[in-house]
Scaffold this active site. Structure first.
Site, short mmCIF file in Angstrom:
data_model
loop_
_atom_site.label_atom_id
_atom_site.label_comp_id
_atom_site.label_asym_id
_atom_site.label_seq_id
_atom_site.Cartn_x
_atom_site.Cartn_y
_atom_site.Cartn_z
N SER A 138 44.53 44.47 36.52
CA SER A 138 43.76 45.67 36.85
C SER A 138 44.72 46.70 37.39
O SER A 138 45.85 46.41 37.73
CB SER A 138 42.71 45.34 37.92
OG SER A 138 41.93 46.47 38.25
N ARG A 389 44.23 43.96 28.79
CA ARG A 389 42.88 43.41 28.99
C ARG A 389 41.85 44.40 28.49
O ARG A 389 41.99 45.61 28.67
CB ARG A 389 42.65 43.14 30.48
CG ARG A 389 41.37 42.38 30.81
CD ARG A 389 41.44 40.95 30.34
NE ARG A 389 40.34 40.12 30.83
CZ ARG A 389 39.19 39.93 30.20
NH1 ARG A 389 38.94 40.57 29.06
NH2 ARG A 389 38.28 39.13 30.68
N THR A 425 36.36 46.83 40.99
CA THR A 425 36.50 45.62 41.80
C THR A 425 35.47 45.58 42.92
O THR A 425 34.85 44.53 43.18
CB THR A 425 37.91 45.54 42.40
OG1 THR A 425 38.88 45.64 41.34
CG2 THR A 425 38.11 44.23 43.13
N CYS A 596 45.99 44.92 18.44
CA CYS A 596 46.33 43.77 19.26
C CYS A 596 47.58 44.08 20.08
O CYS A 596 48.62 44.42 19.52
CB CYS A 596 46.57 42.53 18.41
SG CYS A 596 47.11 41.11 19.39
N CYS A 621 48.66 35.15 22.31
CA CYS A 621 47.44 35.78 22.83
C CYS A 621 47.46 35.89 24.35
O CYS A 621 47.71 34.91 25.06
CB CYS A 621 46.23 34.96 22.40
SG CYS A 621 44.65 35.59 22.98
N CYS A 624 43.06 39.17 25.96
CA CYS A 624 42.49 40.49 26.25
C CYS A 624 41.11 40.65 25.65
O CYS A 624 40.34 41.49 26.07
CB CYS A 624 43.42 41.59 25.76
SG CYS A 624 43.45 41.83 23.97
N CYS A 627 40.29 41.54 19.97
CA CYS A 627 40.00 41.12 18.60
C CYS A 627 38.54 40.70 18.46
O CYS A 627 37.94 40.85 17.38
CB CYS A 627 40.93 40.00 18.16
SG CYS A 627 40.86 38.53 19.22
#
Length: 652
Positions: A138, A389, A425, A596, A621, A624, A627
């Site tokens: 974040s 992310r 958050t 990606c 990977c 995130c 895809c």
């Protein structure tokens, strides 16, 4: 095509470490004829609270351990090792999926209420990352509102909030070397961070600290175990989750290291997986929780952490920007934060409803760093971490129904992100706290007995805690999101209209206008990608290796690693098996090879047939979930790999 990651054998280390906590639980809590399975025996690879096992066990309620069949739940993993022995099971009052700020806040509040009323309530948190914080990414400018309510003495307890927000700037970039600062008096209060209790933090470090607080209250936290299956009662209610089987080869056959997953059964299951969580998406579909709501829309956020010379560092500086390098029809923006002692946190977000199939969010991020307003902060520094992310952008209109029989959605699994405020958050934490309050009331009103006191799951009827929805709608979270509900939808008409309308609603009406905009009515962000014939390829500059980097170089900074010999967790849906080549490649120019942020998807030419083939580098990977959102036709289904796999973020 992979960066120089550690070998797969390095993944064995956590498995070989015998957790003192689990050993103590085996000795203290084993019951006649019951045992803790080996797959859950070596769970903890680190502690977040006291290292003394006696302190950790002080408030722990022993779970029910059983090998009985779950009511109506499948006993074998789907399509793999169907002749394997049945899974062992443990029972709790509450199971929470995901050790992020929402899940940990819920766990802490549940235990606080139980202690206040001298109740024995067993609470378990399961986390797919190798350790708490390993999969958390974040910005983050943190508003302490929810933390003040949850742990009022957090400063005395050493919460890692060490960089108060000191200065805000907002840059409108008009070109690769041009732009202007928007005066502070013109900005809405939502973008005023300094002087109002905000801090620049690492959310991963905060999650680790929250985990320590939870453990001291008796919450059991099991990192390294992926919740891969939702368990259902014969009447359809959720009754827990199952962790993923481990030790399965690429061909689906069990290896010598094979171990069954664990069934974690509970009276209530709270899903706090974050944006686009696989279990959360399943229950939303099963219980039609999105009925009558706007479709959720998403963005892809990429982040780097830099260390710069101390003489250039400005602790507490917050800079946001919009505009270049994105065009006026593509939603997005950026952040740049100076955090003590000498770090600069930078990030770039692109809305996944973009149309140009040739656009690469990662390359736009790298190009953005070359702007003079950004580059001057990075020169002389070193990039030390990278990650990406997906994030929710739909706002209030896209929040689904929150409760269902047997559980609830909390945090970013539900979508409590205040997009104009660039924060989520505090709202995620509050949702976990509110859910915990209502779940505690419902469970204690249902019965004085608890699983923590030794009662069996079968003695309780599954509940739907519908009061959670009512309580959330009466909370400050709902009021906050309602006031900004029209901001993000206004940008569907372009950057300039969105900017003007945002000023109107945030500065003049305060969100009090009598109308509510809706997002365009399309099935998802995967349908917004345009055909390649309508766009021209984008030529991106080559990375210089100093300020800008190729994906694989940056990917090595994420620490990503997966067990190599396991089935791919990125699967092509059976009814869409022809889509990668016949549709995505031929008609859309293979956008998955560009969106990606980890170079998972690429096409190569078959040497025999000369036809293009899709190559999936699943080991790259970073989880995130982009895809699962953006592939043409939505042909990819993201599933959990073995626990502990994925990125190993530090300080993100």
């Amino acid at each position: 095509r992979s960066p120089p990651f550690p070998s797969d054998s390095d993944n064995l280390c956590p498995v070989l470490i015998c957790g003192v906590t689990m050993l103590a639980r085996r000795v203290l809590f084993s019951r006649a004829g019951s045992r803790l399975p080996g797959s859950l025996f070596a769970t903890r690879t680190r502690g977040y609270g006291s290292s003394a096992p006696t302190k950790f066990l002080r408030n722990v309620c022993p779970p029910r351990i059983s090998s009985r069949r779950v009511w109506g739940a499948p006993q074998f993993s789907r399509g793999l090792c169907s002749d394997a022995e049945p899974r062992e099971a443990m029972e709790y009052d509450v199971v929470i999926v995901g050790a992020g700020p929402a899940g940990l806040s819920a766990a802490i509040r549940l235990k606080q209420r139980a202690i206040d009323h001298d109740k024995q309530l067993s609470v378990c948190v399961v986390e797919k990352g190798a350790e708490v914080g390993a999969h958390i990414l974040s910005g983050n400018v943190f508003e302490s509102h929810a933390l003040d309510e949850l742990i009022p003495d957090w400063q005395e307890k050493g919460a890692p909030l060490n960089t108060p927000a000191e200065k805000d700037t907002f840059v409108f970039m008009t070109g690769e070397k041009s732009g202007f600062n928007i005066p502070q008096w013109m900005l809405p209060k939502t973008l005023n961070n300094h002087g109002c209790g905000n801090y620049i933090i690492s959310l991963g470090e905060l999650a680790q600290w929250l985990a320590g607080q939870a453990e001291e209250l008796g919450v059991e936290i099991y990192p390294g175990f992926a919740a891969s299956e939702v368990l259902y009662h014969e009447n359809g209610a959720v009754i827990g989750i199952a962790t993923k089987d481990v030790g399965i080869g690429k061909d689906g056959s069990p290896k010598d290291s094979f171990a069954r997953g664990m069934e974690l059964r509970s009276r209530q299951t709270l899903f706090a997986e974050g944006c686009r969580g696989s279990c959360s998406e399943e229950v939303m579909g099963k219980f039609k929780l999105r009925w009558g709501k706007d479709m959720q829309t998403y963005g892809i956020g990429m982040k780097e952490v830099w260390e710069i010379p101390e003489d250039k560092h400005q602790p507490g500086l917050i800079q946001h920007s919009v505009g270049w390098p994105l065009d006026s029809k593509t939603y997005g923006g950026s952040f740049l934060y100076h955090m003590k002692p000498n770090k600069v946190l930078i990030g770039f977000v692109v809305g996944l409803d973009y149309k140009n199939p040739y656009l690469s969010p990662y390359q736009e991020f790298q190009r953005w760093k070359t702007h003079p307003e950004i580059k001057k902060h990075l020169e002389g520094g070193t990039c030390v971490s990278y990650g990406a992310r997906a994030l929710n952008e739909g706002g209030l209109q896209a929040i689904p129904k929150l409760s269902f029989p047997g559980g609830a959605l909390i945090g970013c699994s539900a979508g409590f992100v205040n997009v104009p405020k660039i924060k989520g958050t505090h709202t995620a934490m509050k949702s976990g706290m509110v859910a915990a309050e209502e779940v505690y009331k419902a469970l204690t009103e249902q019965s004085e007995e608890t699983v923590g006191l030794g009662s069996e799951m079968a003695s309780f009827e599954p509940l739907e805690v519908s009061s959670y929805q009512t309580a959330m709608e009466a909370s400050w979270v709902w009021s906050e999101l309602k006031a900004v509900r029209n901001v993000h939808p206004s940008f569907h008409n372009g950057l300039y209209f969105g900017f003007l309308y945002s000023g109107f609603t945030l500065k003049i009406t305060g969100g009090a206008e009598p109308w509510t905009f809706s997002s365009p009515t399309y099935p998802g962000d995967h349908t917004t990608t345009g055909l390649k014939q309508d766009f021209s390829p984008i030529e991106y500059p080559k990375p210089d290796g100093v300020i800008t980097f190729d994906i694989l170089t940056n990917l090595a900074r994420s620490g990503v690693n997966h067990e190599g010999d396991q089935p791919s967790h990125l699967t092509i849906k059976q009814d869409l098996s022809d889509w990668p080549v016949s549709k995505s490649f031929q008609e859309y120019a293979a956008p998955e090879s560009r969106f990606c942020p980890a170079k998972v998807y690429e096409y190569q030419v078959n040497e025999t047939t000369g036809a293009p083939e899709l190559l999936i580098n699943a080991q790259n990977c970073v989880h995130c979930k982009t895809c699962d959102i953006k592939t043409p036709g939505n042909y990819i289904k993201w599933t959990c790999p073995e626990g502990s796999g994925g990125p190993q973020y530090q300080g993100m």
